[in-house]
Design an enzyme around this catalytic site. Sequence first.
Site, mmCIF file in Angstrom:
data_model
loop_
_atom_site.group_PDB
_atom_site.id
_atom_site.type_symbol
_atom_site.label_atom_id
_atom_site.label_comp_id
_atom_site.label_asym_id
_atom_site.label_seq_id
_atom_site.Cartn_x
_atom_site.Cartn_y
_atom_site.Cartn_z
ATOM 1 N N HIS A 81 0.850 -1.185 0.000
ATOM 2 C CA HIS A 81 0.000 0.000 0.000
ATOM 3 C C HIS A 81 0.882 1.231 0.000
ATOM 4 C CE1 HIS A 81 -3.443 2.528 0.888
ATOM 5 N NE2 HIS A 81 -2.642 3.199 1.700
ATOM 6 N N ASP A 160 -15.177 2.934 7.846
ATOM 7 C CA ASP A 160 -14.129 3.876 7.439
ATOM 8 C C ASP A 160 -14.633 4.798 6.326
ATOM 9 O OD1 ASP A 160 -11.390 4.974 7.131
ATOM 10 O OD2 ASP A 160 -11.622 4.068 5.152
ATOM 11 N N ARG A 167 -14.477 13.139 7.911
ATOM 12 C CA ARG A 167 -13.171 13.750 8.226
ATOM 13 C C ARG A 167 -12.760 14.748 7.159
ATOM 14 N NH1 ARG A 167 -9.478 8.923 8.262
ATOM 15 N NH2 ARG A 167 -7.846 10.453 8.601
ATOM 16 N N SER A 182 -7.634 4.032 9.482
ATOM 17 C CA SER A 182 -8.361 4.056 8.211
ATOM 18 C C SER A 182 -7.658 3.171 7.173
ATOM 19 C CB SER A 182 -8.438 5.512 7.732
ATOM 20 O OG SER A 182 -8.809 5.592 6.392
ATOM 21 N N LYS A 186 -8.705 -1.154 5.984
ATOM 22 C CA LYS A 186 -8.930 -1.644 4.614
ATOM 23 C C LYS A 186 -7.927 -2.737 4.246
ATOM 24 C CE LYS A 186 -9.083 2.700 3.598
ATOM 25 N NZ LYS A 186 -9.286 4.095 3.297
HETATM 26 N N1 URA Z 1 -5.831 7.259 3.094
HETATM 27 C C1 URA Z 1 -6.803 6.598 3.731
HETATM 28 O O1 URA Z 1 -7.303 5.594 3.249
HETATM 29 N N2 URA Z 1 -7.229 7.084 4.913
HETATM 30 C C2 URA Z 1 -6.720 8.196 5.473
HETATM 31 O O2 URA Z 1 -7.144 8.568 6.546
HETATM 32 C C3 URA Z 1 -5.709 8.880 4.803
HETATM 33 C C4 URA Z 1 -5.266 8.364 3.599
#
Ligand code: URA
Length: 431
Positions: A81, A160, A167, A182, A186
């Site tokens: 990621h 999320d 957010r 967050s 995932k």
């Molecule tokens: N990418 C995400 O998936 N979440 C965040 O909070 C910031 C970047």
Amino acid sequence: MLMTDIIEKKRDKLPLSDKEIEFFVSGVTDKSIPDYQISALLMAILLNGMDRRETLTLTALMAKSGDMLNLSDLPHTADKHSTGGVGDKTTLAVAPIAAALGCTVAKMSGRGLGFTGGTVDKLESITGYKTALETTEFKKIAKEYGMCVTGQSGNFAPADKRLYAIRDVTATVNSIPLIASSIMSKKLAAGAQTIVLDVKFGSGAFMKTAEDAEKLAREMVEIGNGAGRKTAAVITDMDVPLGFAIGNALEVEEAVRVLKGEGEEALTSLCVALAAKMYQISFGKTEEESISAAKKAIADGSAFKTLCAAVRAQGGDEKLLTGEHKFPEPAASLELLSPADGYITAMNSETVGKAAAMTGAGRERLDDSIDYSAGIILSKKYGDYVQKGERLATLYGESRRIRDARERLLGAYSIEESRPPKKPIVYKIIE
Ligand code: URA
């Protein structure tokens, strides 16, 4: 339990219990908690933080708020990621290198938004490439070819999704426990046993300093390991765009150059570092062994062959990768010339990313369409000496768009008399 009690507790800098976090996440998911109370708690978390246990609990519950992909029938599953960058085509090279070494890279990727690109858009520039696959087909291709990269399907971490949308409009994105939970919720839902994170810092990244990137990386590595996944983070410089190409088809071509051993040095070393780390922790190898295996997978052509086979399996025209077919030509091109003699001492990645989006390579809103042939090829980068009138970059796309983009791109450069210091692409590795 009352949501107001939970907000008050965090406002008063007290840690939340696991039960309170569970109440919050389930209320976010089933929408029984309204946006204004969620916003208040998010702001209290941003201001007062969360300890490690709270962050771990929040992440695990968000991961479980929706579908969890089960990859347990695939061997050595490894995911990567990136926290997002400009010109970041690493997945296109890292996945086939790691797959050539025996990892299974069954990966769901996202689309680009704003100044950062998305792997799915880059892959969709390959004619025929299918990014919407059923889970069974996705796993079948991954099993057979060692890699499969698709778009996101299914309902992953819906808690999320709602929190991130709130957010975004309440100035509460920039909190390390919130970003870490967050991203990791995932990744945990995506099912891989090994997770390698590319945590970026600099002008084109969420984290502006190496110190903040390191804090975020440590938090995410703890979360991943705490959840039983083998996790490592590579902290990398995003002050300068990655490689020479920014734009979808242009970046596919650049990733192919990496796999053919003809890639830019910093980009290639980052791809090698990430793939090697996936291999190292999946198979329990040493760092040295892993780096030399990753380099060998490039040198002997096995990584390139893996990419071609996986692209073919997903319906894509692999001849675009081998050079037998050509990507569609852009409508027009325009050069950006240097306004002065001197060294390039800064190239603001965010500005370069915005200029690339203006050429048509990116989107402002998720439903905007993309010009796959548009983008920018940099001729000179940070640290290079340029003469007045020498080409800094070439922009590709529709004439009107690239004229505006050229103005924006010029603003990214600082050209000065003295040579700037060299900066390594990989700053630190956290495991
Ligand atoms: N990418 C995400 O998936 N979440 C965040 O909070 C910031 C970047």
